[in-house]
Enzyme design. Structure first.
Site, PDB file in Angstrom:
ATOM      1  N   VAL A   1      33.537  40.161  38.941  1.00 61.12           N
ATOM      2  CA  VAL A   1      33.114  40.846  39.633  1.00 61.12           C
ATOM      3  C   VAL A   1      33.258  42.015  40.292  1.00 61.12           C
ATOM      4  O   VAL A   1      33.909  42.306  41.288  1.00 61.12           O
ATOM      5  CB  VAL A   1      33.369  40.047  41.444  1.00 61.12           C
ATOM      6  N   PRO A   2      32.209  42.996  39.839  1.00 61.28           N
ATOM      7  CA  PRO A   2      32.769  44.497  40.193  1.00 61.28           C
ATOM      8  C   PRO A   2      32.941  45.075  41.652  1.00 61.28           C
ATOM      9  O   PRO A   2      31.871  46.371  41.473  1.00 61.28           O
ATOM     10  CB  PRO A   2      31.644  45.278  39.201  1.00 61.28           C
ATOM     11  N   CYS A   3      33.750  44.658  42.134  1.00 65.81           N
ATOM     12  CA  CYS A   3      33.794  44.983  43.177  1.00 65.81           C
ATOM     13  C   CYS A   3      34.046  46.850  43.407  1.00 65.81           C
ATOM     14  O   CYS A   3      34.147  46.961  44.596  1.00 65.81           O
ATOM     15  CB  CYS A   3      34.723  44.674  44.570  1.00 65.81           C
ATOM     16  N   HIS A   4      34.876  47.197  42.818  1.00 66.76           N
ATOM     17  CA  HIS A   4      35.070  49.077  41.609  1.00 66.76           C
ATOM     18  C   HIS A   4      34.124  49.394  41.960  1.00 66.76           C
ATOM     19  O   HIS A   4      33.897  50.277  42.200  1.00 66.76           O
ATOM     20  CB  HIS A   4      36.169  48.609  41.068  1.00 66.76           C
TER      21      HIS A   4
END
Length: 182
Positions: free
Chosen positions: A140-143
Site C-alpha cells: 500500500v504505497p504510502c512512500h
C-alpha cells in the site's frame, strides 16, 4: 465472528539484496510489511496491538507468494501487487489506504492530493495520520506521498527507505519509458 484466539498470523523474514523486512499474513491475505532492519519485536508489538491473543507462527512456506511479489518489486519486475491483502482500519483510514493504491507506480501525490481524492480537502493532517498507520509498507504505497513543497516527509519505514523506494520506482519508470518510446 471469530475471536482473535482462533486467528493464526503467519510470518517470515524477507531478505533480498539490501532489503530485510518482516512480513505477515492472515488467512485473508498480507496484513503487515515491516520497516527495514527492525527486530521481530516490531511485528510482535503490532500483532499484539491489532490482534491480541492471536497465534503468531513463523511459516516461510505459507508466506512464499507474498515474499515472491515483494522480491519481484525490488527487482523492478513488478509495478502492482496482486496478492490478497488484509488491512483493516477506520472508514477514514480505509479510504486513505485505498487512495494510496491508486497512485501510479513511479509517481508521487501530496497529502492534499489524497485529501481531495477522498473528498475531505480539509483533512490533510488526518490523511497524514492515516498514512502513518498503514500496516502494509510498499504494497500500500504510502512512500509515494510527499509534502506540498515536494519534500520527503515522515515515513514509518524511515526516510532512507522512502528514498530508496522512490528511486527504485523512478529508475524503473524511466527505463520503461525509454523502451516504450524506442
Amino acid at each position: 465472528m471469530k475471536s482473535n484466539h482462533s486467528i493464526t498470523i503467519n510470518w517470515t523474514q524477507l531478505r533480498h539484496d539490501n532489503w530485510n523486512v518482516y512480513i505477515a499474513a492472515t488467512e485473508q491475505g498480507l496484513c503487515y510489511v515491516g520497516s527495514p532492519d527492525k527486530p521481530v519485536t516490531e511485528l510482535e508489538n503490532w500483532v499484539q496491538a491489532k490482534f491480541p491473543g492471536c497465534e503468531l507462527v513463523q511459516n516461510d512456506e505459507a508466506m512464499q507468494p507474498y515474499a515472491a511479489e515483494l522480491v519481484e518489486y525490488f527487482q523492478g519486475k513488478r509495478a502492482r501487487f496482486e496478492v490478497a491483502m488484509d488491512y483493516k482500519g477506520t472508514a477514514f483510514q480505509m479510504a486513505v489506504w485505498n487512495a494510496l493504491c491508486q497512485i501510479p507506480y513511479g509517481q508521487t501525490f501530496t497529502y492534499s492530493d489524497i485529501a481531495n481524492q477522498i473528498g475531505k480537502p480539509a483533512a490533510v493532517r488526518a490523511v497524514g495520520a492515516a498514512i502513518g498507520a498503514n500496516p502494509l509498507l510498499i504494497t500500500v504505497p504510502c512512500h509515494r506521498v510527499i509534502g506540498k513543497s515536494g519534500a520527503l516527509t515522515g515515513y514509518r519505514g524511515g526516510l532512507a527507505m522512502k528514498t530508496r523506494l522512490l528511486e527504485l520506482e523512478g529508475e524503473r519508470a524511466r527505463m520503461r519509458e525509454k523502451v516504450n518510446n524506442a
